[in-house]
Design a protein around this motif. Structure first.
Motif, PDB file in Angstrom:
ATOM      1  N   ILE A  12       0.855  -1.109  -0.034  1.00 57.27           N
ATOM      2  CA  ILE A  12      -0.012  -0.289   0.131  1.00 57.27           C
ATOM      3  C   ILE A  12       0.854   1.047   0.030  1.00 57.27           C
ATOM      4  O   ILE A  12       1.536   1.585   0.940  1.00 57.27           O
ATOM      5  CB  ILE A  12      -0.880  -0.011   1.214  1.00 57.27           C
ATOM      6  CG1 ILE A  12      -1.670  -1.125   1.248  1.00 57.27           C
ATOM      7  CG2 ILE A  12      -1.917   1.235   1.212  1.00 57.27           C
ATOM      8  CD1 ILE A  12      -2.738  -1.279   2.486  1.00 57.27           C
ATOM      9  N   ALA A  13       0.773   2.042  -1.198  1.00 61.76           N
ATOM     10  CA  ALA A  13       1.738   3.221  -1.224  1.00 61.76           C
ATOM     11  C   ALA A  13       0.940   4.363  -1.569  1.00 61.76           C
ATOM     12  O   ALA A  13      -0.465   4.261  -1.417  1.00 61.76           O
ATOM     13  CB  ALA A  13       2.361   3.005  -2.436  1.00 61.76           C
ATOM     14  N   GLY A  14       1.533   5.747  -1.486  1.00 62.12           N
ATOM     15  CA  GLY A  14       0.643   6.803  -1.090  1.00 62.12           C
ATOM     16  C   GLY A  14       1.531   7.986  -0.462  1.00 62.12           C
ATOM     17  O   GLY A  14       2.475   7.445   0.082  1.00 62.12           O
ATOM     18  N   GLY A  15       0.961   9.308  -0.704  1.00 60.16           N
ATOM     19  CA  GLY A  15       2.004  10.207  -0.063  1.00 60.16           C
ATOM     20  C   GLY A  15       1.700  10.180   1.441  1.00 60.16           C
ATOM     21  O   GLY A  15       0.912   9.524   1.892  1.00 60.16           O
ATOM     22  N   SER A  16       2.487  10.962   2.108  1.00 62.06           N
ATOM     23  CA  SER A  16       2.546  11.065   3.479  1.00 62.06           C
ATOM     24  C   SER A  16       1.316  11.473   3.953  1.00 62.06           C
ATOM     25  O   SER A  16       0.725  12.529   3.634  1.00 62.06           O
ATOM     26  CB  SER A  16       3.658  11.930   4.091  1.00 62.06           C
ATOM     27  OG  SER A  16       3.714  12.083   5.736  1.00 62.06           O
ATOM     28  N   GLY A  17       0.350  10.924   4.998  1.00 63.16           N
ATOM     29  CA  GLY A  17      -0.944  11.305   5.597  1.00 63.16           C
ATOM     30  C   GLY A  17      -1.947  11.056   4.390  1.00 63.16           C
ATOM     31  O   GLY A  17      -3.067  11.354   4.584  1.00 63.16           O
ATOM     32  N   SER A  18      -1.819  10.255   3.336  1.00 69.18           N
ATOM     33  CA  SER A  18      -2.705   9.717   2.589  1.00 69.18           C
ATOM     34  C   SER A  18      -3.856   8.578   3.129  1.00 69.18           C
ATOM     35  O   SER A  18      -5.011   8.544   2.569  1.00 69.18           O
ATOM     36  CB  SER A  18      -2.393   9.120   1.291  1.00 69.18           C
ATOM     37  OG  SER A  18      -1.600   7.833   1.615  1.00 69.18           O
ATOM     38  N   GLY A  19      -3.508   7.956   4.132  1.00 67.75           N
ATOM     39  CA  GLY A  19      -4.318   6.940   4.834  1.00 67.75           C
ATOM     40  C   GLY A  19      -4.005   5.650   4.553  1.00 67.75           C
ATOM     41  O   GLY A  19      -4.764   4.622   4.824  1.00 67.75           O
ATOM     42  N   LYS A  20      -2.846   5.407   4.467  1.00 63.88           N
ATOM     43  CA  LYS A  20      -2.236   4.020   4.300  1.00 63.88           C
ATOM     44  C   LYS A  20      -2.368   3.118   5.127  1.00 63.88           C
ATOM     45  O   LYS A  20      -2.916   1.864   5.325  1.00 63.88           O
ATOM     46  CB  LYS A  20      -0.976   4.217   3.785  1.00 63.88           C
ATOM     47  CG  LYS A  20      -0.449   4.809   2.243  1.00 63.88           C
ATOM     48  CD  LYS A  20       1.206   4.873   2.191  1.00 63.88           C
ATOM     49  CE  LYS A  20       1.954   5.500   3.494  1.00 63.88           C
ATOM     50  NZ  LYS A  20       1.469   7.053   3.389  1.00 63.88           N
ATOM     51  N   THR A  21      -1.997   3.606   6.656  1.00 65.01           N
ATOM     52  CA  THR A  21      -2.129   2.921   7.777  1.00 65.01           C
ATOM     53  C   THR A  21      -3.682   2.465   7.948  1.00 65.01           C
ATOM     54  O   THR A  21      -3.865   1.333   8.561  1.00 65.01           O
ATOM     55  CB  THR A  21      -1.216   3.848   8.874  1.00 65.01           C
ATOM     56  OG1 THR A  21      -0.168   4.022   8.483  1.00 65.01           O
ATOM     57  CG2 THR A  21      -1.402   2.778  10.223  1.00 65.01           C
ATOM     58  N   THR A  22      -4.439   3.392   7.879  1.00 70.73           N
ATOM     59  CA  THR A  22      -5.852   3.288   8.267  1.00 70.73           C
ATOM     60  C   THR A  22      -6.472   2.328   7.434  1.00 70.73           C
ATOM     61  O   THR A  22      -6.901   1.294   7.797  1.00 70.73           O
ATOM     62  CB  THR A  22      -6.622   4.761   7.769  1.00 70.73           C
ATOM     63  OG1 THR A  22      -6.113   5.567   8.567  1.00 70.73           O
ATOM     64  CG2 THR A  22      -8.175   4.446   8.086  1.00 70.73           C
ATOM     65  N   ILE A  23      -6.164   2.119   6.023  1.00 70.56           N
ATOM     66  CA  ILE A  23      -6.577   1.187   5.096  1.00 70.56           C
ATOM     67  C   ILE A  23      -5.901  -0.355   5.633  1.00 70.56           C
ATOM     68  O   ILE A  23      -6.790  -1.073   5.511  1.00 70.56           O
ATOM     69  CB  ILE A  23      -6.145   1.508   3.401  1.00 70.56           C
ATOM     70  CG1 ILE A  23      -6.946   2.829   3.112  1.00 70.56           C
ATOM     71  CG2 ILE A  23      -6.335   0.446   2.728  1.00 70.56           C
ATOM     72  CD1 ILE A  23      -6.850   3.243   1.863  1.00 70.56           C
ATOM     73  N   ALA A  24      -4.763  -0.168   5.954  1.00 67.50           N
ATOM     74  CA  ALA A  24      -3.853  -1.622   6.196  1.00 67.50           C
ATOM     75  C   ALA A  24      -4.854  -2.112   7.467  1.00 67.50           C
ATOM     76  O   ALA A  24      -5.071  -3.339   7.435  1.00 67.50           O
ATOM     77  CB  ALA A  24      -2.684  -1.343   6.607  1.00 67.50           C
ATOM     78  N   HIS A  25      -4.866  -1.214   8.407  1.00 66.57           N
ATOM     79  CA  HIS A  25      -5.793  -1.777   9.671  1.00 66.57           C
ATOM     80  C   HIS A  25      -7.189  -2.155   9.370  1.00 66.57           C
ATOM     81  O   HIS A  25      -7.642  -2.991  10.018  1.00 66.57           O
ATOM     82  CB  HIS A  25      -5.539  -0.705  10.775  1.00 66.57           C
ATOM     83  CG  HIS A  25      -4.301  -0.726  11.336  1.00 66.57           C
ATOM     84  ND1 HIS A  25      -3.860  -1.719  12.428  1.00 66.57           N
ATOM     85  CD2 HIS A  25      -3.193   0.235  11.190  1.00 66.57           C
ATOM     86  CE1 HIS A  25      -2.901  -1.347  12.792  1.00 66.57           C
ATOM     87  NE2 HIS A  25      -2.116  -0.562  12.009  1.00 66.57           N
ATOM     88  N   LYS A  26      -7.882  -1.333   8.561  1.00 67.08           N
ATOM     89  CA  LYS A  26      -9.504  -1.695   8.097  1.00 67.08           C
ATOM     90  C   LYS A  26      -9.203  -3.092   7.378  1.00 67.08           C
ATOM     91  O   LYS A  26     -10.256  -3.641   7.504  1.00 67.08           O
ATOM     92  CB  LYS A  26     -10.071  -0.551   7.257  1.00 67.08           C
ATOM     93  CG  LYS A  26     -10.329   0.455   8.182  1.00 67.08           C
ATOM     94  CD  LYS A  26     -11.120   1.594   7.308  1.00 67.08           C
ATOM     95  CE  LYS A  26     -11.814   2.798   8.104  1.00 67.08           C
ATOM     96  NZ  LYS A  26     -12.544   3.616   7.451  1.00 67.08           N
ATOM     97  N   ILE A  27      -8.557  -3.284   6.482  1.00 64.88           N
ATOM     98  CA  ILE A  27      -8.364  -4.513   5.837  1.00 64.88           C
ATOM     99  C   ILE A  27      -8.087  -5.566   6.640  1.00 64.88           C
ATOM    100  O   ILE A  27      -8.762  -6.547   6.644  1.00 64.88           O
ATOM    101  CB  ILE A  27      -7.075  -4.665   4.695  1.00 64.88           C
ATOM    102  CG1 ILE A  27      -7.536  -3.708   3.388  1.00 64.88           C
ATOM    103  CG2 ILE A  27      -6.964  -6.070   4.365  1.00 64.88           C
ATOM    104  CD1 ILE A  27      -6.438  -3.501   2.585  1.00 64.88           C
ATOM    105  N   ALA A  28      -7.281  -5.392   7.517  1.00 63.51           N
ATOM    106  CA  ALA A  28      -6.974  -6.655   8.719  1.00 63.51           C
ATOM    107  C   ALA A  28      -7.997  -6.685   9.596  1.00 63.51           C
ATOM    108  O   ALA A  28      -8.415  -8.045   9.970  1.00 63.51           O
ATOM    109  CB  ALA A  28      -5.761  -6.188   9.399  1.00 63.51           C
TER     110      ALA A  28
END
Length: 213
Positions: A12-28
């Protein structure tokens, strides 16, 4: 014992603050309870700057591909793909160098690797089963970064703004945004895009079912 021949890797890539971590945890959070999931962040793999004077450390361009220890990330991903445990590095953002502490990390059937440039390096990219790019408006990303760096990393308002204008924004357009072309899925609106997250979760289940022994 794992039910898979090899772990499934989603980048999961994207600019700083794009929501990468949020998406990772929502998928999990949407995966089955018996699925073993590991979330890795590329930030853990910034180069060790222990021997570099603090005055120079503070000027390091953390948004440039050269800031990352790609060989170590590749080596440890390969180990995880062979169901071997690793000692994951940690980074001290206040000291601007790698911490002496590591995190013992057991392998998992699902590995989610998130970071600004996880799609930049071909050798890392080739290990991924699904490649995702999170596309979020510049203003939103800046505000999120500002809040994070001040609250979690002890940075001043002026230093965050200066860093954003001098390196973060230009590096985003030069190196990060162009990796969008490698993505299988582009997610607008970051972690608020529940439809895209549902699609990713469905795809993950499909891959898992196909790869079961």
């Amino acid at each position: 014992m794992s039910k898979l021949d090899k772990p499934v890797v989603i980048g999961i890539a994207g600019g700083s603050g794009s929501g990468k971590t949020t998406i990772a945890h929502k998928i999990a959070g949407q995966m089955h309870a018996n699925d073993h999931i590991l979330i890795m962040t590329q930030d853990s793999y910034y180069k060790d700057n222990t021997g570099v004077p603090m005055s120079k450390r503070m000027k390091i361009n953390y948004d440039h591909p050269d800031a990352f220890d790609v060989p170590l990330l590749k080596k440890q991903l390969d180990q995880l793909l062979h169901y071997q445990a690793i000692e994951m590095p940690t980074y001290d953002f206040k000291a601007h160098t790698r911490s002496s502490k590591t995190i013992h990390t057991e392998p998992a059937d699902i590995i989610i690797l998130e970071g600004i440039l996880v799609l930049f390096n071909e050798s890392i990219r080739n290990l991924m089963d699904i490649k995702v790019y999170v596309d979020t408006d510049d203003d939103i990303r800046f505000i999120r970064r500002l809040e994070r760096d001040m609250n979690e990393r002890g940075r001043s308002l002026d230093s965050v703004i200066k860093q954003y204008l001098s390196t973060v924004k230009p590096m985003y357009h030069q190196f990060i945004e162009p990796t969008k072309r490698y993505a299988d899925i582009i997610v607008p609106e970051g972690g608020e895009n529940d439809v895209a997250i549902d699609m990713l979760t469905t795809k993950m289940h499909s891959i898992l079912n196909r790869n079961e022994k």
